[in-house]
Design a protein around this motif. Structure first.
Motif, PDB file in Angstrom:
ATOM      1  N   GLY A  35       6.419  23.145 -35.888  1.00 46.11           N
ATOM      2  CA  GLY A  35       7.761  22.674 -36.244  1.00 46.11           C
ATOM      3  C   GLY A  35       7.792  21.900 -37.546  1.00 46.11           C
ATOM      4  N   ALA A  36       6.622  21.467 -38.036  1.00 50.27           N
ATOM      5  CA  ALA A  36       6.560  20.726 -39.300  1.00 50.27           C
ATOM      6  C   ALA A  36       6.395  21.658 -40.498  1.00 50.27           C
ATOM      7  CB  ALA A  36       5.402  19.732 -39.259  1.00 50.27           C
ATOM      8  N   LEU A  37       6.221  22.968 -40.236  1.00 50.40           N
ATOM      9  CA  LEU A  37       5.946  23.915 -41.311  1.00 50.40           C
ATOM     10  C   LEU A  37       7.176  24.743 -41.661  1.00 50.40           C
ATOM     11  CD1 LEU A  37       2.489  25.302 -40.085  1.00 50.40           C
ATOM     12  CD2 LEU A  37       2.950  23.254 -41.450  1.00 50.40           C
ATOM     13  N   SER A  38       7.314  25.069 -42.912  1.00 46.68           N
ATOM     14  CA  SER A  38       8.357  25.986 -43.380  1.00 46.68           C
ATOM     15  C   SER A  38       7.929  26.531 -44.735  1.00 46.68           C
ATOM     16  CB  SER A  38       9.712  25.283 -43.489  1.00 46.68           C
ATOM     17  OG  SER A  38       9.663  24.207 -44.404  1.00 46.68           O
ATOM     18  N   ILE A  75       9.947  33.406 -44.241  1.00 50.84           N
ATOM     19  CA  ILE A  75       8.930  33.171 -43.211  1.00 50.84           C
ATOM     20  C   ILE A  75       9.274  31.869 -42.518  1.00 50.84           C
ATOM     21  CG2 ILE A  75       6.507  32.629 -42.776  1.00 50.84           C
ATOM     22  CD1 ILE A  75       5.753  34.493 -45.040  1.00 50.84           C
ATOM     23  N   ALA A  76       9.295  31.906 -41.188  1.00 50.23           N
ATOM     24  CA  ALA A  76       9.544  30.707 -40.385  1.00 50.23           C
ATOM     25  C   ALA A  76       8.447  30.592 -39.337  1.00 50.23           C
ATOM     26  CB  ALA A  76      10.921  30.782 -39.730  1.00 50.23           C
ATOM     27  N   PHE A  77       8.431  29.428 -38.688  1.00 52.19           N
ATOM     28  CA  PHE A  77       7.419  29.165 -37.671  1.00 52.19           C
ATOM     29  C   PHE A  77       8.125  28.715 -36.399  1.00 52.19           C
ATOM     30  CE2 PHE A  77       5.649  28.476 -41.822  1.00 52.19           C
ATOM     31  CZ  PHE A  77       4.400  29.083 -41.785  1.00 52.19           C
ATOM     32  N   VAL A 129      -1.354  28.892 -38.787  1.00 51.08           N
ATOM     33  CA  VAL A 129      -1.208  28.808 -37.325  1.00 51.08           C
ATOM     34  C   VAL A 129      -2.226  29.693 -36.614  1.00 51.08           C
ATOM     35  CG1 VAL A 129       1.220  28.174 -37.394  1.00 51.08           C
ATOM     36  CG2 VAL A 129       0.593  30.584 -37.400  1.00 51.08           C
ATOM     37  N   SER A 130      -3.351  29.959 -37.291  1.00 49.60           N
ATOM     38  CA  SER A 130      -4.361  30.842 -36.709  1.00 49.60           C
ATOM     39  C   SER A 130      -5.163  30.180 -35.595  1.00 49.60           C
ATOM     40  CB  SER A 130      -5.310  31.336 -37.805  1.00 49.60           C
ATOM     41  OG  SER A 130      -5.964  30.237 -38.431  1.00 49.60           O
ATOM     42  N   GLY A 131      -5.041  28.858 -35.464  1.00 51.50           N
ATOM     43  CA  GLY A 131      -5.766  28.165 -34.408  1.00 51.50           C
ATOM     44  C   GLY A 131      -5.537  26.676 -34.495  1.00 51.50           C
ATOM     45  N   PRO A 132      -6.090  25.897 -33.550  1.00 51.37           N
ATOM     46  CA  PRO A 132      -5.902  24.443 -33.565  1.00 51.37           C
ATOM     47  C   PRO A 132      -6.541  23.810 -34.804  1.00 51.37           C
ATOM     48  CG  PRO A 132      -6.760  25.205 -31.445  1.00 51.37           C
ATOM     49  CD  PRO A 132      -6.890  26.347 -32.399  1.00 51.37           C
ATOM     50  N   VAL A 133      -5.983  22.672 -35.196  1.00 50.65           N
ATOM     51  CA  VAL A 133      -6.577  21.872 -36.265  1.00 50.65           C
ATOM     52  C   VAL A 133      -7.353  20.734 -35.617  1.00 50.65           C
ATOM     53  CG1 VAL A 133      -6.130  20.335 -38.220  1.00 50.65           C
ATOM     54  CG2 VAL A 133      -4.807  22.442 -37.955  1.00 50.65           C
ATOM     55  N   LYS A 134      -8.617  20.601 -35.983  1.00 48.11           N
ATOM     56  CA  LYS A 134      -9.450  19.530 -35.438  1.00 48.11           C
ATOM     57  C   LYS A 134      -9.254  18.275 -36.280  1.00 48.11           C
ATOM     58  CE  LYS A 134     -13.952  19.684 -35.932  1.00 48.11           C
ATOM     59  NZ  LYS A 134     -15.371  20.073 -35.756  1.00 48.11           N
ATOM     60  N   VAL A 135      -8.980  17.163 -35.616  1.00 50.45           N
ATOM     61  CA  VAL A 135      -8.774  15.891 -36.301  1.00 50.45           C
ATOM     62  C   VAL A 135      -9.933  14.967 -35.968  1.00 50.45           C
ATOM     63  CG1 VAL A 135      -7.255  13.898 -36.612  1.00 50.45           C
ATOM     64  CG2 VAL A 135      -6.270  16.161 -36.216  1.00 50.45           C
ATOM     65  N   VAL A 136     -10.559  14.434 -36.990  1.00 47.36           N
ATOM     66  CA  VAL A 136     -11.665  13.495 -36.821  1.00 47.36           C
ATOM     67  C   VAL A 136     -11.201  12.125 -37.280  1.00 47.36           C
ATOM     68  CG1 VAL A 136     -14.029  12.920 -37.468  1.00 47.36           C
ATOM     69  CG2 VAL A 136     -13.359  15.316 -37.184  1.00 47.36           C
TER      70      VAL A 136
END
Length: 556
Positions: A235-238, A148-150, A213-220
């Protein structure tokens, strides 16, 4: 009595004739193939062995030359029978179908029987396996691991594929058993199972990849909130298989931090720290205050973001940190120049092109600030001296003789700078005295310069900033250092030694430059460092001057 004897004789003769005829028939039939006999569908009944072999050769020639087809999942390879060591044994096939026999049953079979006899073949095993092995290069298949790649924020799944290597021996067995045949022969393979199975790929995709990768990540971060899209962090995922063939998530924290910070920059969340700056109004230092920066904490980004990839709310709470400037306002005020710590002037003769060169270089040097610990290079500051920068051709020393080059005279500024460095107490890294002594400079305290490898460098180890002021006035050039005085410097020159008198040279070459004779000699200058009137340390500079020969130019 005679009649009975004659009848017996006639009976005996008749039997003998019939017996002879029977034997003759048996001999004839024994030399021919039984009636209705065929081989591979080719009739050869009633033929002699030679005729039968010739008939079979003609009829079966196409079948003997037909390629053997090896097939594997739609991929085919053809083998030429002759090259693969396959041949028909036609004499052996016919052999045994003929033979003398007096058995009535055998004679009857020859006359009325016969069947479709098996075709005999010969196989050269080494040739056959070699031909099969050669075909394997196109039939073999490498095992493909499930993966699996991204890419571009999406999941890319690679399904596993079983690897196979053609078994030459097993495939050759199958060919030898079935040849000749019009049907393809199924290739026999040794298989290699992939370590990562299709089921594991499905599980990893379901449990991590698709949710990640189902949607954006919210950062607080504090009171601010922003989102990081899958395309920005994918690109940071593998995923990497462990020893048991299980796909494990791998998150590159460095790339995650970079993606989060890039998104934070779009909303103005992070602010770079700005160092305090020391500028000058004439010789008066002015401090521009430093600015404290803010930054997202890298450690909290990595752990929080990874957890958010598969959480229900897809939210990462990260901490912020205060980033201090490298040079604070207080430090800048502490190290800013407060007083003149050294100054030096040298006089120069009338030579307008040379004077202009010195003026241009002094203007470039003027206002230079050297921070504590910084190393200054005069070549680095001035760069190459060229006509495009306004420099003129003027006298320079090359190989003990005066000649002309662009920037001639800059060594006067270098010597003046060297003496300002000398009396400031800063660390002298590199300097090169002129090859022969020039009377307008102090003995043993002067420094030539040439682009790019003859330089004049010092390191500001005074602990305070140094402002360099340089300028030309009348027929002199002055270099002054402003900073915080640390040392009182005294220069002590020793006597000349190893004096060598100059020669006289008459030169008729074009471009000749006249020279005034000066003796060569060695001299030592001691640099004494004092505090409160007491000597703390000292260093010595030994200089060797060659004689400056008297040169008379005769070319008009």
């Amino acid at each position: 009595m005679r009649e009975n004897g004659s009848a017996a004789l006639r009976g005996t003769i008749a039997v003998a004739v019939l017996a002879a005829a029977y034997v003759a028939l048996a001999l004839f039939l024994g030399r021919h193939v039984p009636a209705n006999t065929s081989v591979a569908g080719v009739p050869i009944g009633g033929m002699s062995p030679d005729s039968a072999v010739q008939t079979l050769e003609r009829a079966l020639a196409p079948k003997q030359k037909a390629p053997v087809v090896i097939q594997a999942e739609g991929t085919k390879q053809e083998l030429q029978p002759a090259e693969a060591g396959l041949a028909f044994d036609l004499p052996g096939t016919v052999d045994g179908l003929t033979g003398f026999s007096l058995s009535p049953a055998d004679l009857w079979t020859h006359l009325t029987g016969g069947s479709d006899e098996p075709l005999r073949t010969t196989v050269d095993r080494s040739k056959l396996e070699a031909a099969v092995g050669k075909a394997g290069s196109s039939l073999n298949r490498k095992a493909v691991e499930g993966a699996i790649a991204f890419a571009d924020g999406k999941v890319k799944v690679t399904e596993p594929v079983v690897g196979r290597t053609l078994s030459a021996a097993a495939t050759a067995d199958e060919i030898a058993k079935r040849w000749p045949t019009e049907e393809p022969v199924a290739a026999k393979f040794d298989t290699t199972e992939p370590k990562v199975s299709a089921q594991e790929v499905e599980r990893a995709n379901r449990d991590f990849a698709t949710p990640a990768v189902s949607g954006p990540v919210k950062v607080v971060a504090g009171s601010k909130t922003f989102s990081v899209a899958p395309a920005e962090y994918a690109g940071a995922l593998s995923m990497k298989a462990d020893a048991s063939g299980k796909l494990q998530p791998v998150v590159d924290d460095t790339k995650v931090v970079a993606a989060v910070r890039a998104a934070a920059a779009n909303v103005g969340l992070e602010k770079k720290a700005q160092d305090a700056k020391i500028t000058f109004s004439g010789t008066k230092p002015v401090v521009t205050p430093a600015v404290v920066g803010t930054s997202l904490d890298p450690k909290s980004i990595g752990s929080a973001f990874t957890a958010a990839l598969t959480s229900a709310d897809r939210t990462a709470k990260v901490a912020t940190t205060v980033v201090q400037p490298k040079l604070t306002t207080a430090e800048a005020n502490k190290i800013k120049p407060k007083e003149m710590i050294s100054t030096f002037s040298t006089q120069f003769p009338y030579n307008p092109p040379r004077t202009e060169n010195i003026t241009i270089a002094a203007r470039t040097l003027n206002g230079t600030y050297v921070a504590p610990g910084e190393t200054f290079s005069l070549n680095g500051k001035l760069g190459q001296r060229t006509a495009a920068k306004g420099y003129n051709s003027a006298p320079v020393i090359i190989n003990g003789r005066l000649t002309k080059d662009y920037g001639g005279g800059i060594s006067q500024l270098s010597t003046t700078l060297f003496n300002a460095i000398f009396f400031s107490g800063a660390k002298i890294e590199e300097h090169h005295p002129h090859s022969f002594y020039i009377s307008r400079y102090p003995e043993g305290r002067e420094a030539t310069i040439s682009w790019p490898d003859v330089d004049n460098r010092f390191t500001n180890d005074t602990g305070y900033g140094i402002l360099i002021q340089a300028g030309v006035s009348g027929n002199s050039v002055t270099v002054s250092f402003y900073g915080t005085k640390v040392w009182d410097i005294e220069a002590v020159k020793g006597p000349r030694r190893n004096v060598v008198q100059p020669k006289t040279i008459v030169d008729n070459k074009k471009g000749c430059v006249t020279q005034t004779p000066t003796p060569g000699f060695d001299v030592t200058v001691t640099r004494i460092f004092k505090k409160g009137g007491k000597q703390v340390k000292s260093s010595q500079f030994n200089t060797h001057y060659i004689p400056e020969d008297k040169v008379t130019c005769t070319n008009p």
